[in-house]
Write an enzyme that holds these catalytic residues in place. Structure first.
Site: not given
Ligand code: NAP
Ligand code: HSE
Length: 462
Positions: A329, A41, A232, A228, A72, A217, A159
């Site tokens: 996506g 994302v 939502k 998930d 990270r 995820e 969502v």
């Protein structure tokens, strides 16, 4: 842009001084953004911010500039839109930097995301997040914190990926009473179910594809076990029903129990299997559940395939309304996140931050136990093929007050331990209370003719 009758352009910004006022408020200074996370994302967000920079600056009234990007691993390959000199592994360089106006959290999970969002809010920064896991657990508290500090907390990306469901509930339907939400909310599950049904792909192969496409995820069990979608649904229930609910209150099951045979039988009865999230406002309580569901093949949600998500809302005044589009996506989700960035940036630039959650009322509401819901059921029994079995199944259901609408027997499906054949008996019930169906299944589970655990899926008319 709209046109006047004479064909000349209509100015959609009716206050000619608004842009210059905004520039005066901030002295024309850009909105400085700190990005927490640069994965699927985050990479999409950087791409859209770069590709649409001119247009976004025009809409915000000031340029939007990314100042720091927290990850990270500094060495990992990233999108080309990233200026690698912005990378850091130290989130305090974002949340504690007074020059940063807006924090975008796209790292996911609870720790350290929650503490970082809280710290950003406490320091007066606007926050945009796509983290439904966090919002389901702490949404009301985070919104209250943002409200108290008069900053915005926006979460359209949390969502439905690219579909505008948060704005629809918060703004477009603010004048109505939403009675029901029926939705496909997990792109990974919908992609897997579609691939299994349409191409005969195995569950594992379809999941691997969904991961490669950036839909799943980091921990894909959250997708395939239904959590998930439950997170939502909790976020939607907050906006649709003003409800604060705990994830333990949402009956949640995933798609692992669906076998190829179930797709076949569902098809034979005129249904397709979808992983649905269902919310109903019953007045004194709510119904909230997430599970595989048989729906008629010709229904609108039955034709939502692949990564697409859809939310079917039913408002008391507006009636049914459908929001539909790509549910996961990089770029679809980035569209929602960047639109939130634009909204929050515009509010900061205009000196009106803190309006996103204004007037939102969220309070604890009871959720009806699953045993009390009324539904139709698909039941598949793998049984020994011998006289009387069908009668015992029908008898147990009848004794519990559950009426059968249709029944088929097909087999043999496998060789039994003693060499005798096992067959599938599949039936569809009329509307029944779930507690009654469960008591019939408890009685049937004690029968020696049952070869495997019963498969139960609910049926909706959606
Ligand atoms: P992702 O690809 O795994 O990216 C996570 C990013 O956060 C990575 O850049 C990672 O750094 C960084 N990160 C994670 N933990 C960190 C830590 N402790 N310190 C510093 N950096 C850390 O995940 P994603 O798919 O982009 O999802 C991000 C969020 O958006 C999640 O909340 C997810 O639920 C939500 N979301 C995802 C989608 C989707 O389609 N993928 C759609 C809607 C919402 P490294 O790269 O160095 O590992
Ligand atoms: N893993 C999620 C899905 C991402 O598959 O729907 C979008 O929230």
């Amino acid at each position: 842009m709209q046109k006047t009758e004479g064909g000349s352009p209509l100015n959609l910004n009716p206050e000619p001084h608004a842009a210059s006022d905004r520039r005066r408020l901030r002295g024309g200074a850009p909105i400085q953004i700190g990005l927490l996370g640069c994965g699927t994302v985050g990479g999409g967000v950087l791409r859209l911010l770069a590709e649409n920079a001119g247009y976004l600056a025009e809409r915000a009234g000031v340029p939007l500039v990314v100042k720091r990007v927290v990850v990270r691993d500094l060495e990992k390959e990233r999108v080309s839109a990233l200026d690698r000199t912005l990378l850091t592994t130290r989130p305090e360089e974002v949340v504690d930097d007074p020059a940063i106006d807006l924090v975008v959290e796209v790292m996911g999970g609870d720790t350290p995301a929650r503490a970082l969002i809280e710290r950003a809010i406490d320091r007066g920064k606007g926050v945009v997040t796509a983290n439904k896991f966090l919002l389901a657990a702490h949404g009301p508290a985070l919104l209250a914190r943002a409200g108290a500090r008069q900053v915005d907390l926006a979460f359209e990306g949390a969502v439905g990926g690219g579909i505008p469901i948060i704005r629809t509930l918060r703004d477009a339907f603010a004048s109505d009473w939403v009675e029901r939400v029926t939705a496909i909310l997990n792109g990974t599950c919908n992609y897997i179910l579609t691939q299994m049904r349409d191409t005969g792909a195995s569950f594992d192969a379809a999941l691997r594809e969904a991961q490669a496409l950036g839909y799943a995820e980091a921990d894909p069990t959250l997708d395939v076990d239904g959590h998930d979608a439950a997170h939502k649904l909790i976020v939607l229930a907050m906006l649709a029903f003003g409800a604060q609910v705990d994830s333990d209150d949402v009956h949640t099951s995933g798609i692992r129990s669906i076998e190829e045979a179930d797709h076949r039988y569902a098809d034979r009865f005129g249904y397709t299997i979808k992983h649905l999230a269902i919310g109903r406002d019953l007045g004194s309580s709510l119904e909230l559940r997430v599970h595989p569901t048989l729906i008629p093949k010709q229904s609108v949600l039955a034709n939502v395939s692949g990564v697409l998500n859809a939310v079917l809302l039913e408002g008391r005044a507006v009636g049914p309304s459908l929001v539909y589009g790509r549910g996961a996506g990089d770029l679809p989700t980035a569209v929602s996140v960047v639109s939130d960035i634009l909204d929050v940036a515009r509010s900061i630039a205009s000196g009106v931050a803190g309006m996103q959650g204004r007037g939102m009322s969220i309070k604890p509401r009871p959720v009806r136990p699953l045993a009390e819901i009324v539904s139709r059921y698909y039941l598949r029994f793998a049984v020994e093929d011998r006289p009387g079995v069908m009668g015992r199944l029908a008898g147990a259901l009848g004794d519990a007050g559950v009426s059968i609408e249709q029944i088929v027997q097909q087999g043999p499906t496998q060789a039994g331990a003693a060499g005798d054949a096992a067959v599938d008996v599949v039936l569809i019930t009329h509307d029944a209370r779930e507690g009654l169906v469960r008591s019939a299944l408890d009685a049937i589970a004690r029968e020696h003719f049952l070869r495997e655990p019963v498969r139960l899926f609910r049926i909706e008319g959606t």
